[in-house]
Each structure stands twice: as C-alpha cells, then as structure tokens.
Design a protein around this motif. Structure first.
Motif, PDB file in Angstrom:
ATOM      1  N   LYS A 603       4.861  -1.599  -4.186  1.00 20.28           N
ATOM      2  CA  LYS A 603       5.555  -0.819  -3.165  1.00 20.28           C
ATOM      3  C   LYS A 603       4.963   0.580  -3.091  1.00 20.28           C
ATOM      4  CE  LYS A 603      10.019  -3.192  -3.124  1.00 20.28           C
ATOM      5  NZ  LYS A 603      11.484  -3.061  -3.304  1.00 20.28           N
ATOM      6  N   ARG A 604       5.244   1.257  -1.984  1.00 17.92           N
ATOM      7  CA  ARG A 604       4.749   2.616  -1.724  1.00 17.92           C
ATOM      8  C   ARG A 604       3.223   2.641  -1.608  1.00 17.92           C
ATOM      9  NH1 ARG A 604       7.093   6.538  -6.104  1.00 17.92           N
ATOM     10  NH2 ARG A 604       5.911   8.011  -4.808  1.00 17.92           N
ATOM     11  N   LYS A 710       1.876   8.866  -7.107  1.00 20.89           N
ATOM     12  CA  LYS A 710       2.292   9.132  -5.733  1.00 20.89           C
ATOM     13  C   LYS A 710       2.006   7.931  -4.838  1.00 20.89           C
ATOM     14  CE  LYS A 710       1.388  14.121  -5.955  1.00 20.89           C
ATOM     15  NZ  LYS A 710       0.619  15.240  -5.337  1.00 20.89           N
ATOM     16  N   GLN A 711       2.596   7.968  -3.668  1.00 22.72           N
ATOM     17  CA  GLN A 711       2.377   6.915  -2.676  1.00 22.72           C
ATOM     18  C   GLN A 711       0.890   6.787  -2.361  1.00 22.72           C
ATOM     19  OE1 GLN A 711       5.020   7.046   0.613  1.00 22.72           O
ATOM     20  NE2 GLN A 711       3.696   5.862   1.978  1.00 22.72           N
ATOM     21  N   TYR A 736       7.123  -0.376  -9.880  1.00 27.98           N
ATOM     22  CA  TYR A 736       6.851  -0.387  -8.444  1.00 27.98           C
ATOM     23  C   TYR A 736       6.861  -1.804  -7.858  1.00 27.98           C
ATOM     24  CZ  TYR A 736       5.515   4.399  -9.460  1.00 27.98           C
ATOM     25  OH  TYR A 736       5.534   5.706  -9.869  1.00 27.98           O
TER      26      TYR A 736
END
Length: 739
Positions: A603-604, A710-711, A736
């Motif tokens: 994710k992200r 971070k993303q 994540y």
C-alpha cells in the motif's frame, strides 16, 4: 556373569542422565555394566577404556569386550565412528537397531501392506506445489521435519480464501501465498520436510490429543506393553507433545471420560495394535537387514470415525514422562540385553530370515515371469553439475524448468549443495529420471572433488568466481578459482563446460587439461551465447539472443542483469541438448527461487525488494543495481553483514559504501557487526550523513523504518539468511500489507 556395555557419543557419563539408572538396575539384576565411547575401543587387545560406576562415582577402568552392547548415542553423532561401530557389530550383539526416520518407516509399512491402511498420506516436499496440492485436497496440512523429534518444527497450514493461516509453537500467523512459500522454502533449506493431511483428535473440551504406545522386549525376548498414555495439548496448541507444553494422564480415566462405554474396547485395541505393529516392524527389519529391534514408541490418533492413524514411529522413544516408569523401561532393556547375550541363536535366525527373504525376492515367479530389475541410473543420462560464487540456485532452476518441458528431470532442492546432500541425490537418481541438475557448493578446497566422486557430472557450469568464502582462502580469489576448478577436473573430461566470459576472475579457472567442449556466455563481450538489448521490465528482464542463426526475444521473470547470465547458462546447456527455441522460451518462465530479488507491492505505492538468502559483494552491488533501475521515487537500501570475507572485509565494505553514493541511493541503512564501515565509506565519498543509519538491534531498526518510510519508496533489503534480514521484510510487508 553377563556384561553390558552402554555405547554413547558423549565421553562423560554424568551428562547422560539414564547412565546412572542403567548402572543401578544392572547391579540389582546381578549384571556387570560399563559406559563407553567408540574412541575408547582397542581391537588389538579386545579391551575398552570404560567408565564403571563404583562407590558412588564413575571410575575409569580397562574392561574386556562386553557380552552385549546397548547403543544409546545419537546416530548422527556416532556416524563419525561408523567404522569402529561396524567392527564391534561383527563381534558383539547390539540390542538396539535403527528402523529409520518416519518417512522410511512409512514407506516400509506401505510396501509390506499389513499396516498400510493406518498410514497418513505423506510426501517428501521437493516442490512447493506439493504443499498447495495437499491444501486443495485436505484443507489443513501438517508440514514437519522428516527427522523431527518432540513435536518440534511442525507447521499446521490452512487455506482461508486467498490467504493462509499458519500455526507454529501455539502462534497463528496469516500469510499471503508468496510469504508462505518464502517461509517454507527457508525451512526446506535447512532440511527435508514432509507434508500430511492433518488428522485431528479432539477431547470433549476441544483440546487436541494423541496416544503414545510404548512397547519393549522383556527378559524372555517377547514384546510387552510398557505403557499406553494420552498426551493432551495445551489450549490453543495443535501439538500434544510433552516438550511443547502438553500434559498426560492415566489411560483408563482418560478413556472413561472421553469414550465412556467404548473405553474398555479402545484400551484393548491400543494394546493389541502396539504389539502387532512392533512384531510386524521387527519382521520387516529381519527380512530387510537381518537385524532385531527391542523398543519402539508409536504416536497414533483417532479421527471422527474412530479410525486409528499412525502419526509416527520412533525406534528409541525414551522413558515416559510420568507414572514412575523410568525404572521399568531400564529394567526391560537390561533384562533383554541379558537374554540376547545368552541366546545368540536368535540373531542367527534374524540373519537367516534376511537370506531367505532375499532368495525369495530373486527367485523368478511362475505367475510373474518378468523378474523385477533393481533400479539403476541411466548411463546416458545428462548430469549437470553447477558451481560458482553466485547464481547456482537460479541457474539450476532455469535449466531444470527448460529440461522439464520434455524430460523427467531430477532437480536438487534449493540450497541442497553439500556433499551429504549429493550422497542423497545419488540414491534418488535411480528413480527413472532422464536428466539431473545438481548444485555443488563449497567453502574449502577438496569439497567439489568429493561431490564429483559421489556423482560425476557429464556437463558442468561455473557461473562465476567471486569473493564468497574468500576468507577461507587467505583472501586470494585465485585460490577460490582453483577450488571451483575441481568441478572441471572431476567431471567427464569429454563432456560440456559452460563458463562466463564476462567474469574476469573466471580466467583463473584451470582449463588446460580439459578435453571436452567449452561454451561461453556473456553480455558485454562476444561469447557463444551472448545476450544483447538487455532491458528492465516491471517484473523481470527482456533480452535478445541468436540461437541456431535466428534472433529471438526472451523474458525472464526475475530482476537483475546478473540473472540474465544465469539464464544464458541454462540456454547454453539446453541448446547443446537440442531443445528448441520455443522449449527454451517456455522453460525460462520458471518459478523463481524465493527471496531472490522478490518484489512485494504494498500500500501507499511502496515496493519491497527481498534479497535475503545470500550476501557477498557481487550480489550486493547487483541488488543495488536493481533498486536503482526500478525505483520511481526514493531509493532506500538496507544492507546486512557479509560473512567469510576475511581480510578483504574492510576493502569490500568500502567499495559497497562508495557504490551506494555512485548509484544515488537516497536512504542508506546498515545492519550488523562492523557494517558501519560501509556507512563511513559512503560518507567519505560524499553521501549525506543525515540520510544514513547503522543498527545492531533489529527492533530499533524497525522503529526507524516505521518513522521514515514514505509513500512511493522502493526499499531493498539485502542480507544473508544467517542474519535473519527476512524479519525486516516481513515487518515491512505486514506494516504496509504487502502482496
């Protein structure tokens, strides 16, 4: 007076708790007793420098050979003294003989049929597909070590939709398919495992249980039931073994509570079953090996239809954990040893049983005119041996996948590359395969020579010569090359050899005496098999090559230019064996070894690169190349310790630090002893110290990652399996929700 010698691998009898019990019971029975190890035997004098229990302490005494030997040591640890033990067996009867591991016992019982219906369907795991096939058929399976003891190392796996529930040591964890495959492959790298459907025996209160049946020979040489008792798992556990927190109870009250009116009949069934199975196994032992056995422990379960199933059979189960039966077990052993010493004719009968059985097997049957021919390896079977500092496992996987497009191919399990593994492979090759692909690993000179002595390859691949294990060769890569050259010298001298023309260290390989065909592979220099237009794609690499005068485009589902070399190795052998370009193209779409630059899309927009099996300078730089090539935003490199670099460690760590700066990595994290040397080198090359971290505590490393990721980050986790870097992969994947 009868004398019993207790053989053990430990020199000090005070470290073997049951030695005192044996000494005490032997004295009470009017039998002389001593304790010894193989190294204390003097065949010239026919004496043993033994330990005798006298006046409250063990005393060293020179004793004549005993009348009988109780073999109490670990078979694995006594194996180093097999020649001594073999000579002893020719002169002195042994009370105890191994019936093999749980897999061998199951195979024998299936072959002799009488007890085949009680055997749980079982397979040795060669491929992860076997586990998934069992899950489709049985929903819940047990994944356990083939030589496991005391309930250790067992994983219970259930498929729940698209995910998997894995229970181990009372803890349940959810896994994706790729995570499960990685977990199980890590276990398979350490040993052989089997898979079985999970047969569940449950009490009225919902606790898992089984029965331990313990039977022995007595002083008349007859089988007797020492004890039968239930073992109950603690709440939440699927393993009722006492060593895993389980508990036990007396049989009769347990049966009354759980089975009421069926209790009496069930008790008789368990006792009859245990004695019948012991007699049957001993008959098999006599027919196959001319030996007798004296004690077994059988673990059985009951399914919902009250059908008995054999979980496993142990040939030396030890004393029951309760009921004050320790002395009963020792007393039966001592009395049977005395019986055996005084009745050696029963051993002659066992040997005669083997001879008769063998004669019957060899005698042609009128009703079956075709005599069964013992399996032998095909003399023309291609046997491909692979060595190299990096790329052995992936090359093996590529080549096996191609060969399987039309041949039955034996492939060594991933990381099964020691000489002990090769000995096991030599047995397996008699099972009708058309080709074999083997890894020959080494950490010292002489090891590959031994591999080739066990199985001589007809074709060989040396993937490259690098710095893996260079610390064992005085830091001299030329000495590593000489050790790798043992494959060239030990293979069929008229066979086919594949070498990497781009690898400058491969120039140190010894090729002068080799009379066979040499094929070269390369990417940056001209070679017999050269890849060009090499490109990174989302989940793999594309490249082009000319085969038989025609240009073809190929794809491999694994990232990294270094894996293109591994594919070229496989292509060279397959092309020589006249596999078509289409068969090669199909075979390259292989199932890659897990944790080898495996991608987890999280994710992200976060991407994890899992490369946590091996770690050496070449592999670290190749993994950094992959990170640089596929990252779309920040590049995070987490690099673990590299082992066995010896005096080259400092120089190689410096090169990695400099390479981190050269490849414009954004965040650089090291983990492990002295890995801060890489940080220092990166900083000296101009890397921003604010974006650099070093840890020796994994929990603190994970705390940092939770704060700084971070993303859109792409994160490389690189380290050897011994540093457990996969724990960081799993942490991030769980954090994540990686797939």
């Amino acid at each position: 007076m009868t004398t019993i010698g207790m053989l053990h691998h430990r020199k000090d009898p005070t470290t073997v708790l049951k030695s005192y019990a044996f000494a005490a019971v032997a004295k009470a029975e009017g039998i002389d007793f001593f304790y010894f190890t193989p190294k204390s035997v003097n065949f010239t004098k026919k004496t043993i420098l033994a330990q005798v229990y006298e006046n409250g302490a063990w005393q060293e005494r020179e004793c004549p050979f005993p009348d009988v030997i109780y073999n109490a040591g670990s078979p694995e640890k006594l194996a180093v003294s097999k020649d001594i033990i073999g000579k002893l067996r020719k002169e002195i009867p042994f009370t105890t003989n191994s019936i093999g591991n749980k897999w061998n016992v199951a195979k024998r019982l299936l072959a002799y049929k009488d007890f085949a219906k009680y055997i749980i369907p079982t397979e040795i795991i060669q491929k992860m597909d076997t586990v998934h096939q069992y899950l489709v058929k049985y929903q819940t399976v047990a994944f356990k070590p083939i030589d496991g003891r005391k309930g250790k190392g067992i994983y219970f796996i259930s498929k729940e939709g698209t995910s998997y529930s894995v229970k181990h040591n009372s803890e349940t964890t959810k896994y994706t398919k790729s995570q499960l495959d990685a977990l199980l492959t890590e276990q398979l790298a350490a040993g052989t495992f089997i898979v079985q459907p999970y047969i569940r025996s449950v009490t009225k209160s919902g606790l898992v249980f089984d029965f331990r049946l313990h039977v022995q020979k007595n002083g008349e040489g007859e089988w007797v039931v020492t004890t039968v008792y239930p073992r109950v798992a603690p709440a939440g556990s699927l393993v009722p073994n006492i060593n895993n927190g389980g508990y036990t109870n007396y049989l009769e009250p347990f049966l009354q509570q759980e089975f009421a009116e069926q209790a009496f009949d069930l008790k008789r069934t368990l006792e009859h079953f245990s004695l019948s199975l012991a007699k049957h196994l001993e008959q098999i032992q006599m027919q196959e090996f001319g030996e007798m056995i004296d004690e077994i422990g059988v673990d059985v379960g009951l399914d919902q239809h009250m059908k008995l199933w054999i979980y496993e059979v142990n040939w030396r189960p030890g004393c029951p954990p309760t009921f004050y039966l320790e002395l009963d077990v020792v007393q039966n052993t001592i009395r049977y040893a005395k019986y055996l010493a005084e009745n050696r004719q029963v051993l002659a009968k066992a040997r005669q049983t083997k001879r008769v059985h063998k004669a019957q097997q060899e005698k042609p049957q009128e009703e079956q005119p075709v005599t069964k021919i013992p399996k032998q390896r095909r003399q023309d079977m291609p046997i491909i041996g692979i060595t190299g500092s990096a790329g052995k496992t992936t090359t093996k996987a590529f080549l096996s996948s191609i060969l399987r497009t039309k041949w039955s191919t034996f492939e060594a399990k991933d990381y099964w590359n020691t000489t002990e593994h090769t000995k096991k492979h030599a047995i397996e090759l008699a099972n009708g395969y058309e080709a074999a692909v083997l890894e020959y690993g080494m950490a010292y000179k002489g090891v590959i020579t031994e591999h080739c002595r066990i199985i001589q390859p007809t074709m060989s691949i040396v993937t490259n010569v690098g710095l893996a294990h260079v610390g064992n060769f005085d830091g001299d890569v030329r000495q590593v090359a000489l050790a790798k050259s043992e494959l060239i010298q030990g293979m069929d001298q008229r066979g086919v050899l594949v070498i990497n023309k781009d690898d400058t260290n491969s120039n140190y390989l010894t090729l002068k005496q080799f009379k066979g065909k040499i094929l070269t592979v390369g990417v940056h220099t001209d070679a017999d098999y050269k890849a060009y237009n090499v490109r990174y794609k989302e989940d793999g690499m594309t490249f082009q090559i000319k085969l038989r005068g025609k240009e073809i485009s190929l794809f491999i589902p694994i990232l990294g230019e270094h894996h293109v070399y591994n594919a070229l190795n496989a292509i060279a052998i397959a092309d020589y064996l006249e596999f078509t370009p289409q068969e090669i193209k199909q075979g390259l779409l292989f199932k890659k070894p897990p944790r080898r630059l495996t991608l987890y899309r999280c994710k992200r927009g976060i991407t994890l690169i899992d490369d946590t099996v091996h770690s050496h300078p070449q592999g670290v730089k190749a993994a950094i190349d992959v990170l640089s090539s596929i990252a779309k935003r920040r590049k995070v490199a987490i690099i673990g310790q590299m082992r066995e670099l010896g005096d080259l460690r400092e120089a190689e760590y410096k090169k990695v630090g400099e390479y981190i700066k050269e490849q414009d990595i954004d965040i650089f994290i090291t983990y492990g002893f002295r890995t801060e040397e890489m940080n220092a080198a990166a900083q000296a090359a101009g890397f921003n110290s604010k974006n650099m971290y070093h840890f020796t505590n994994k929990e603190k490393l994970h705390e940092l990652l939770e704060k700084i990721i971070k993303q859109g980050d792409t994160i490389l986790i690189k380290g050897a399996s011994k540093t457990n870097m996969f724990e960081t992969v799993k942490f991030l994947a769980d954090l994540y929700e990686g797939k």
